[in-house]
Design an enzyme around this catalytic site. Structure first.
Site, PDB file in Angstrom:
ATOM      1  N   LYS A 298       6.399  -4.708  -8.551  1.00 35.72           N
ATOM      2  CA  LYS A 298       6.881  -4.892  -7.101  1.00 35.72           C
ATOM      3  C   LYS A 298       8.358  -4.908  -7.057  1.00 35.72           C
ATOM      4  CE  LYS A 298       2.778  -6.207  -4.702  1.00 35.72           C
ATOM      5  NZ  LYS A 298       1.840  -7.419  -4.248  1.00 35.72           N
TER       6      LYS A 298
ATOM      7  N   ARG B 192      -3.463  -9.443 -10.194  1.00 34.03           N
ATOM      8  CA  ARG B 192      -3.666  -7.923  -9.684  1.00 34.03           C
ATOM      9  C   ARG B 192      -2.642  -7.084 -10.343  1.00 34.03           C
ATOM     10  NH1 ARG B 192      -2.258  -4.707  -5.594  1.00 34.03           N
ATOM     11  NH2 ARG B 192      -3.736  -3.400  -4.642  1.00 34.03           N
TER      12      ARG B 192
HETATM   13  N1  PMM Z   1      -0.296  -6.211  -2.923  1.00 35.40           N
HETATM   14  C1  PMM Z   1      -0.555  -5.097  -2.480  1.00 35.40           C
HETATM   15  C2  PMM Z   1      -1.809  -4.352  -2.096  1.00 35.40           C
HETATM   16  N2  PMM Z   1      -2.788  -5.459  -2.051  1.00 35.40           N
HETATM   17  N3  PMM Z   1      -3.852  -7.440  -2.283  1.00 35.40           N
HETATM   18  C3  PMM Z   1      -3.655  -8.655  -3.063  1.00 35.40           C
HETATM   19  N4  PMM Z   1      -4.547  -9.573  -2.819  1.00 35.40           N
HETATM   20  N5  PMM Z   1      -2.301  -9.334  -3.371  1.00 35.40           N
HETATM   21  C4  PMM Z   1      -1.212  -8.635  -3.462  1.00 35.40           C
HETATM   22  O1  PMM Z   1      -0.336  -8.911  -3.917  1.00 35.40           O
HETATM   23  C5  PMM Z   1      -1.337  -7.090  -2.966  1.00 35.40           C
HETATM   24  C6  PMM Z   1      -2.687  -6.650  -2.195  1.00 35.40           C
HETATM   25  C7  PMM Z   1       0.696  -4.103  -2.617  1.00 35.40           C
HETATM   26  O2  PMM Z   1       0.784  -3.463  -3.738  1.00 35.40           O
HETATM   27  P1  PMM Z   1       0.152  -1.896  -4.166  1.00 35.40           P
HETATM   28  O3  PMM Z   1       0.615  -1.102  -3.064  1.00 35.40           O
HETATM   29  O4  PMM Z   1       0.894  -1.610  -5.456  1.00 35.40           O
HETATM   30  O5  PMM Z   1      -1.225  -2.087  -4.142  1.00 35.40           O
END
Ligand code: PMM
Length: 307
Positions: A225, A259
């Protein structure tokens, strides 16, 4: 630390043995760091299988980018992207599949296709979301976000970010339970990067122990991030080590699930961090018979769930 069970469909995820890994599978053209790579269906399925081979405990499939500034995707398009991937993975991998969506209609179709967890970055803002999750007996991630992805990074403000995120998550847990979702199906997430400045993200990560007081499995998503890019002045493609640092911190502080995009290296990081974090258990007299007395509990690749 630990001891928590997270029930997702017929499976029970043991969140107490070791830090669990949720592998990210974005079937989108524009996600935070892997947008466009897995829009091809077969490539997405192969990547999901690869992540499980590398040790993912959950595969999180998303069809709508929630990166800062992104536009919403119509439900039909989102469903079209994720459903074939979920259906294929559900028959090919032994771990639970989660659907990363804010839309109850997409969640419902994904649960019917074989997902058993809903990862809702809007924490049930769609009024139909809680009934859909309850009826399916699914697990649910309630994540904190300030505003929506389109505008959330425009001057986010809090008086006390940790207290406010905690109060929000407590409130959503209550509403979900009032809607009939069993408490042991609920998991919480502070939403790193969702309407947060660098300082807000650092404060939340520093004070994860306060979020653990909510008594539910704690999921954290720092992977690749922007706060890591800001700290290290590195682009998305070069944030693995920074992600590993954040994950190590989260695990040491007691987070239950991380995650991440890079499952293999992160599982290796966690194999060491978990062993150290869990080795003492309050006693210094029975720490094993020598420097290589063997791994502590849960450092191997043992299964984290039971049917
Ligand atoms: N971050 C993203 C998308 N979904 N879901 C949860 N539970 N926690 C997160 O921090 C989160 C998420 C955005 O990141 P990405 O675009 O790399 O998937």
């Amino acid at each position: 630390m630990g001891g928590l069970i997270w029930r997702c469909g017929d499976l029970s995820l043991d969140c107490g043995q070791r830090t669990l890994v949720m592998g990210i599978l974005n079937v989108t053209p524009d996600s935070f760091s892997d947008g466009g790579r897995y829009l091809d269906r077969e490539a997405a399925i192969a990547h999901g299988i690869r992540m499980v081979d590398e040790g993912a405990d959950i595969v999180d499939v998303g069809g709508e980018s929630t990166r800062p500034g992104s536009d919403p995707v119509p439900a039909e398009q989102e469903a079209e992207r994720v459903l074939p991937v979920i259906e294929a993975l559900a028959s090919k991998v032994p771990v639970p599949i989660s659907i990363d969506t804010r839309k109850a209609s997409v969640a419902k179709a994904a649960l019917a296709a074989g997902a058993t967890i809903v990862n809702d970055v809007a924490a049930g803002a769609d009024p139909d979301m809680f009934p859909v999750v309850r009826e399916a007996g699914a697990g649910l991630v309630l994540m904190h976000m300030l505003g929506d992805p389109k505008t959330m990074q425009i001057e986010p403000r809090y008086d006390d970010v940790v207290a406010e995120v905690k109060a929000f998550l407590r409130g959503r847990l209550e509403v979900a339970e009032l809607a009939g979702i069993e408490p042991d199906r609920l998991c919480v997430d502070p939403g790193i990067g969702f309407g947060k400045t660098l300082e807000h993200n650092l404060a939340l990560l520093h004070h994860l122990d306060e979020l653990l007081e909510l008594g539910r499995p704690l999921l954290v998503g720092p992977s690749r991030k922007r706060f890591i890019g800001t700290l290290l002045d590195l682009p998305e493609t070069e944030r693995l080590e920074g992600t590993a640092g954040a994950v190590a911190w989260c695990a040491a502080k007691g987070a239950h699930i991380v995650r991440v995009h890079d499952v293999l290296p992160i599982r290796r990081v966690l194999g060491v961090v978990d062993a150290i974090a869990r080795s003492d258990a309050g006693s210094r007299s029975d720490a094993g018979s020598g420097p290589d007395a063997g791994p502590g509990p849960g450092t191997g690749t043992s299964s984290s769930f039971s049917a």
